[in-house]
Scaffold this motif. Structure first.
Motif, PDB file in Angstrom:
ATOM      1  N   LEU A  32       1.111  -1.169   0.090  1.00 41.79           N
ATOM      2  CA  LEU A  32       0.041   0.020  -0.193  1.00 41.79           C
ATOM      3  C   LEU A  32       0.929   1.177   0.094  1.00 41.79           C
ATOM      4  O   LEU A  32       1.748   1.241   0.896  1.00 41.79           O
ATOM      5  N   TRP A  33       0.726   2.133  -0.974  1.00 44.96           N
ATOM      6  CA  TRP A  33       1.518   3.338  -1.242  1.00 44.96           C
ATOM      7  C   TRP A  33       0.519   4.589  -1.591  1.00 44.96           C
ATOM      8  O   TRP A  33      -0.609   4.473  -1.658  1.00 44.96           O
ATOM      9  N   LEU A  34       0.935   5.769  -0.887  1.00 45.49           N
ATOM     10  CA  LEU A  34       0.420   6.868  -1.158  1.00 45.49           C
ATOM     11  C   LEU A  34       1.098   8.051  -2.157  1.00 45.49           C
ATOM     12  O   LEU A  34       2.402   7.713  -2.235  1.00 45.49           O
ATOM     13  N   ARG A  35       0.336   8.367  -3.250  1.00 45.76           N
ATOM     14  CA  ARG A  35       1.047   9.288  -4.022  1.00 45.76           C
ATOM     15  C   ARG A  35       1.426  10.637  -3.551  1.00 45.76           C
ATOM     16  O   ARG A  35       0.717  11.125  -3.073  1.00 45.76           O
ATOM     17  N   GLU A  36       2.612  11.031  -3.967  1.00 49.82           N
ATOM     18  CA  GLU A  36       2.898  12.417  -3.229  1.00 49.82           C
ATOM     19  C   GLU A  36       2.156  13.396  -4.008  1.00 49.82           C
ATOM     20  O   GLU A  36       1.516  13.493  -4.851  1.00 49.82           O
ATOM     21  N   GLY A  62     -14.498   1.391   4.343  1.00 53.11           N
ATOM     22  CA  GLY A  62     -13.775   2.784   4.567  1.00 53.11           C
ATOM     23  C   GLY A  62     -12.411   2.490   4.898  1.00 53.11           C
ATOM     24  O   GLY A  62     -11.776   1.451   4.952  1.00 53.11           O
ATOM     25  N   ALA A  63     -11.727   3.904   5.236  1.00 50.04           N
ATOM     26  CA  ALA A  63     -10.476   3.909   5.509  1.00 50.04           C
ATOM     27  C   ALA A  63     -10.330   5.164   6.387  1.00 50.04           C
ATOM     28  O   ALA A  63     -11.214   6.089   6.350  1.00 50.04           O
ATOM     29  N   SER A  64      -9.110   5.182   6.976  1.00 47.95           N
ATOM     30  CA  SER A  64      -8.707   6.639   7.717  1.00 47.95           C
ATOM     31  C   SER A  64      -7.328   6.831   7.873  1.00 47.95           C
ATOM     32  O   SER A  64      -6.527   5.610   7.806  1.00 47.95           O
ATOM     33  N   THR A  65      -6.752   7.799   7.942  1.00 48.48           N
ATOM     34  CA  THR A  65      -5.743   8.189   8.277  1.00 48.48           C
ATOM     35  C   THR A  65      -5.241   9.428   8.732  1.00 48.48           C
ATOM     36  O   THR A  65      -6.150  10.370   8.863  1.00 48.48           O
ATOM     37  N   VAL A 119       7.597  12.314  -0.597  1.00 48.59           N
ATOM     38  CA  VAL A 119       8.143  11.078  -1.006  1.00 48.59           C
ATOM     39  C   VAL A 119       9.113  10.571   0.132  1.00 48.59           C
ATOM     40  O   VAL A 119      10.041  11.796   0.563  1.00 48.59           O
ATOM     41  N   GLY A 120       8.992   9.337   0.406  1.00 48.16           N
ATOM     42  CA  GLY A 120       9.986   8.959   1.681  1.00 48.16           C
ATOM     43  C   GLY A 120       9.143   8.721   2.897  1.00 48.16           C
ATOM     44  O   GLY A 120       9.462   8.062   3.819  1.00 48.16           O
ATOM     45  N   ASP A 121       8.046   9.608   3.048  1.00 44.87           N
ATOM     46  CA  ASP A 121       7.316   9.631   4.465  1.00 44.87           C
ATOM     47  C   ASP A 121       6.679   8.475   4.658  1.00 44.87           C
ATOM     48  O   ASP A 121       6.333   7.732   3.546  1.00 44.87           O
ATOM     49  N   THR A 122       6.274   8.007   5.587  1.00 45.19           N
ATOM     50  CA  THR A 122       5.263   6.747   5.678  1.00 45.19           C
ATOM     51  C   THR A 122       4.158   7.347   6.590  1.00 45.19           C
ATOM     52  O   THR A 122       4.308   7.747   7.632  1.00 45.19           O
ATOM     53  N   HIS A 123       2.875   6.948   6.400  1.00 50.39           N
ATOM     54  CA  HIS A 123       1.652   7.307   7.242  1.00 50.39           C
ATOM     55  C   HIS A 123       1.093   5.893   7.362  1.00 50.39           C
ATOM     56  O   HIS A 123       0.973   5.047   6.483  1.00 50.39           O
ATOM     57  N   GLU A 124       0.444   5.730   8.651  1.00 53.39           N
ATOM     58  CA  GLU A 124      -0.442   4.832   8.803  1.00 53.39           C
ATOM     59  C   GLU A 124      -2.068   4.806   8.253  1.00 53.39           C
ATOM     60  O   GLU A 124      -2.631   5.877   8.332  1.00 53.39           O
ATOM     61  N   VAL A 125      -2.230   3.851   7.652  1.00 48.97           N
ATOM     62  CA  VAL A 125      -3.856   3.937   7.035  1.00 48.97           C
ATOM     63  C   VAL A 125      -4.391   2.645   7.517  1.00 48.97           C
ATOM     64  O   VAL A 125      -4.065   1.434   7.700  1.00 48.97           O
ATOM     65  N   THR A 126      -5.564   2.751   8.071  1.00 50.12           N
ATOM     66  CA  THR A 126      -6.594   1.742   8.828  1.00 50.12           C
ATOM     67  C   THR A 126      -7.569   1.465   7.826  1.00 50.12           C
ATOM     68  O   THR A 126      -8.260   2.483   7.277  1.00 50.12           O
ATOM     69  N   LEU A 127      -7.728   0.337   7.187  1.00 53.30           N
ATOM     70  CA  LEU A 127      -8.742  -0.062   6.484  1.00 53.30           C
ATOM     71  C   LEU A 127      -9.860  -0.651   7.036  1.00 53.30           C
ATOM     72  O   LEU A 127      -9.461  -1.455   8.252  1.00 53.30           O
ATOM     73  N   GLU A 140       3.987   4.038   2.362  1.00 52.22           N
ATOM     74  CA  GLU A 140       5.067   4.902   1.945  1.00 52.22           C
ATOM     75  C   GLU A 140       4.638   5.828   0.721  1.00 52.22           C
ATOM     76  O   GLU A 140       3.852   5.464   0.247  1.00 52.22           O
ATOM     77  N   VAL A 141       5.106   6.758   1.116  1.00 49.76           N
ATOM     78  CA  VAL A 141       4.700   8.005  -0.018  1.00 49.76           C
ATOM     79  C   VAL A 141       5.821   7.791  -1.232  1.00 49.76           C
ATOM     80  O   VAL A 141       7.138   7.843  -0.762  1.00 49.76           O
ATOM     81  N   ARG A 142       5.227   7.725  -2.423  1.00 49.24           N
ATOM     82  CA  ARG A 142       6.006   7.513  -3.488  1.00 49.24           C
ATOM     83  C   ARG A 142       5.961   8.549  -4.416  1.00 49.24           C
ATOM     84  O   ARG A 142       5.107   9.404  -4.458  1.00 49.24           O
ATOM     85  N   ALA A 143       7.027   8.657  -5.435  1.00 48.11           N
ATOM     86  CA  ALA A 143       6.883   9.658  -6.556  1.00 48.11           C
ATOM     87  C   ALA A 143       5.699   9.669  -7.106  1.00 48.11           C
ATOM     88  O   ALA A 143       5.221   8.749  -7.515  1.00 48.11           O
ATOM     89  N   LEU A 144       5.315  10.960  -7.717  1.00 48.50           N
ATOM     90  CA  LEU A 144       4.348  11.094  -8.485  1.00 48.50           C
ATOM     91  C   LEU A 144       4.632  10.634  -9.761  1.00 48.50           C
ATOM     92  O   LEU A 144       3.465   9.659 -10.433  1.00 48.50           O
ATOM     93  N   VAL A 145       5.618  10.481 -10.372  1.00 42.57           N
ATOM     94  CA  VAL A 145       6.018   9.941 -11.459  1.00 42.57           C
ATOM     95  C   VAL A 145       6.992   9.093 -11.206  1.00 42.57           C
ATOM     96  O   VAL A 145       8.072   9.472 -10.861  1.00 42.57           O
TER      97      VAL A 145
END
Length: 152
Positions: A32-36, A62-65, A119-127, A140-145
């Motif tokens: 699971l990753w988040l886009r910058e 649902g989900a939360s962060t 990019v490089g940050d990590t956030h907890e996501v609850t599903l 983890e946050v990954r690069a847009l491209v």
């Protein structure tokens, strides 16, 4: 008021589904990753793969962060030559199968970010699932491209 109504509706739906739905097997979350963040945009997106190892369908409701005011489940829908995003009440993860959250398809929409996704940050996501269970995942946050050509 709108968020309170939505939260109450999701909670009621979760309760009702849990009352008529048997307990589910675990869901594995792969990468699971988040886009910058896009500069100037208040929302973000989450992607990855959800694998249901059980014998019953799972319903992601649902989900939360902590980095977003709200998280919605979305899909892209084609209307003629146009693509648009559409919020979903739930996402079915079929028994023994997986569902991919990806750009241009199903995804988590992080609404009203409290800070940019870097990019490089990590956030907890609850599903959150219809049986009342939840799963905490480090995203983890990954690069847009993504560079797919190795610098060529």
């Amino acid at each position: 008021m709108k968020n309170l109504l939505k939260t109450t509706s999701v909670a009621a739906l979760t309760f009702l589904l849990a009352a008529v739905t048997p307990a589910y097997a675990d869901v594995d979350v792969e990468s699971l990753w988040l886009r910058e963040s896009i500069p100037g945009q208040p929302n973000g997106a989450g992607f990855g793969e959800l694998r249901n190892r059980g014998t019953e369908d799972m319903l992601l409701v649902g989900a939360s962060t902590s980095v977003a005011n709200d998280v919605e489940i979305h899909q892209h829908v084609r209307e003629g030559e146009q693509m648009r995003m559409e919020q979903m009440d739930m996402l079915v993860i079929p028994a023994g199968q997986s569902v991919t959250l990806q750009p241009g398809g199903y995804h988590l929409m992080l609404m009203q970010l409290s800070e940019p996704l870097r990019v490089g940050d990590t956030h907890e996501v609850t599903l959150i699932f219809s049986d009342g269970s939840s799963l905490n995942v480090a995203a983890e946050v990954r690069a847009l491209v993504q560079n797919r050509h190795g610098g060529h």
